[in-house]
Design an enzyme around this catalytic site. Sequence first.
Site, PDB file in Angstrom:
ATOM      1  N   LYS A   1       0.856  -1.162  -0.122  1.00 44.16           N
ATOM      2  CA  LYS A   1       0.067   0.059   0.042  1.00 44.16           C
ATOM      3  C   LYS A   1       0.652   1.200   0.120  1.00 44.16           C
ATOM      4  O   LYS A   1       1.968   1.219   0.384  1.00 44.16           O
ATOM      5  CB  LYS A   1      -0.840   0.046   1.254  1.00 44.16           C
ATOM      6  CG  LYS A   1      -0.107   0.125   2.770  1.00 44.16           C
ATOM      7  CD  LYS A   1      -1.230  -0.161   3.704  1.00 44.16           C
ATOM      8  CE  LYS A   1      -0.564  -0.026   5.052  1.00 44.16           C
ATOM      9  NZ  LYS A   1      -1.371  -0.554   6.101  1.00 44.16           N
TER      10      LYS A   1
ATOM     11  N   TYR B   1      17.641  29.972   3.745  1.00 44.85           N
ATOM     12  CA  TYR B   1      16.533  30.729   4.110  1.00 44.85           C
ATOM     13  C   TYR B   1      16.771  31.247   5.678  1.00 44.85           C
ATOM     14  O   TYR B   1      17.165  30.362   6.418  1.00 44.85           O
ATOM     15  CB  TYR B   1      15.326  30.056   4.159  1.00 44.85           C
ATOM     16  CG  TYR B   1      14.707  30.054   2.650  1.00 44.85           C
ATOM     17  CD1 TYR B   1      14.247  31.294   1.980  1.00 44.85           C
ATOM     18  CD2 TYR B   1      14.361  28.852   2.006  1.00 44.85           C
ATOM     19  CE1 TYR B   1      13.773  31.037   0.762  1.00 44.85           C
ATOM     20  CE2 TYR B   1      13.896  28.767   0.797  1.00 44.85           C
ATOM     21  CZ  TYR B   1      13.577  29.833   0.312  1.00 44.85           C
ATOM     22  OH  TYR B   1      13.012  30.030  -1.076  1.00 44.85           O
TER      23      TYR B   1
HETATM   24  C1  LIG Z   1      -0.445  -1.550   6.808  1.00 41.19           C
HETATM   25  C2  LIG Z   1      -1.317  -2.726   7.230  1.00 41.19           C
HETATM   26  C3  LIG Z   1      -0.617  -4.117   7.498  1.00 41.19           C
HETATM   27  C4  LIG Z   1       0.775  -4.035   7.349  1.00 41.19           C
HETATM   28  O1  LIG Z   1       1.274  -3.425   8.672  1.00 41.19           O
HETATM   29  P1  LIG Z   1       2.946  -3.526   8.992  1.00 41.19           P
HETATM   30  O2  LIG Z   1       3.083  -3.052  10.359  1.00 41.19           O
HETATM   31  O3  LIG Z   1       3.566  -2.659   8.014  1.00 41.19           O
HETATM   32  O4  LIG Z   1       3.436  -4.869   8.905  1.00 41.19           O
HETATM   33  C5  LIG Z   1      -1.379  -5.227   7.830  1.00 41.19           C
HETATM   34  N1  LIG Z   1      -2.595  -5.096   7.515  1.00 41.19           N
HETATM   35  C6  LIG Z   1      -3.484  -4.129   7.666  1.00 41.19           C
HETATM   36  C7  LIG Z   1      -4.854  -4.085   7.536  1.00 41.19           C
HETATM   37  C8  LIG Z   1      -2.715  -2.713   7.398  1.00 41.19           C
HETATM   38  O5  LIG Z   1      -3.535  -1.648   7.074  1.00 41.19           O
END
Ligand SMILES: *Cc1c(COP(=O)(O)O)cnc(C)c1O
Length: 334
Positions: free
Chosen positions: A33, A243
């Site tokens: 994601k 800056y």
């Molecule tokens: C982002 C997410 C994960 C992965 O989490 P990590 O801590 O990066 O392993 C797993 N399940 C869901 C529903 C998530 O949103």
Amino acid sequence: MAFITLSRENFYHNLNQIALKTGSLDKIAIVLKDNAYGHGLSLMAKMAHDFGIRHAVVRNHLEATEIDSLFETVLVLGGEALLSDTCSYAINALEQIAGMPEGCRVELKVDTGMHRNGIAADEVDEALAMIRKHALKLMGLMTHFRSADLLSSELFWQQKQFEVVRKKIETAGFSNLRIHSCNSAAILRSKRFDEDLVRVGIAAYGYNELASPFEDVVLKPVLALHARKVSSRKLKQGERAGYGGTFTAPKAMRISTYDLGYGDGWCRGDSDHPYITPEGLPILGRVSMDFIALESDKEAVCMMNDAQDAAKHFNTISYEMTTALSPTIERSII
Ligand SMILES: *Cc1c(COP(=O)(O)O)cnc(C)c1O
């Protein structure tokens, strides 16, 4: 422009470490994601596929369409649900069910205590009835843990809640569901694993965010961020740069401007407490939108090769350091 390198060797090392916990690569769903936590969606998906990973998790359908040809299943965590042979959509709320197309592949997310998304345990019967009514294809049952990374018993409490719901759903006649609850922290700290899949994100990218007594698995960062030199100049003692002129040259020196800034997703931070690169170079003065200054003459400098170290400086977590990186930064696999 700044550039990112992705270490194939380190990524595969991390996947192997996770496979030692799950018992097989087939049980790993790589969480891709948000542009693969800022690493680059298509490059990470391709590498995962080449290594034999068969399942992926993404944020929405747009991300799914970029990678779904590489995987057997893609779990889509949010957004619009569509008909697909590969994608399945998480049910985050009861109200969502009626809007899903007939025949849509879905996974029931149960809220076992995080209270962010998912169906409450006492709404599960209603959810199952609606899934039947709308002729959705229930593929899996999932939950998410709120504090698997903390030294507490909360993980076990949530696991217990999940177990109760799982039995209830089996009794209701839904069988052959894939069961998955673990994120990185949960799988890294578990001693036995009897589910069908883990949804592993941060650990695959090389970071173990568990409290130190758990830190027995060594992971290696996949991403390194580099900046290229744009121009160099001499400063006389007492001249000020950037800056606000917050950096004052303590001596005659030669500084260079590099092409990384907060426009690329790099933290602006506080120029009174400058970030120091892995090679020991402090950022001189304020971070601009597209530029920083360093006392270096090198054509390219490594700005970060361990997001967890960098995160400590900026008082955040590895997730935020990498996810913030702009998708337009050039990325390549080494
Ligand atoms: C982002 C997410 C994960 C992965 O989490 P990590 O801590 O990066 O392993 C797993 N399940 C869901 C529903 C998530 O949103």
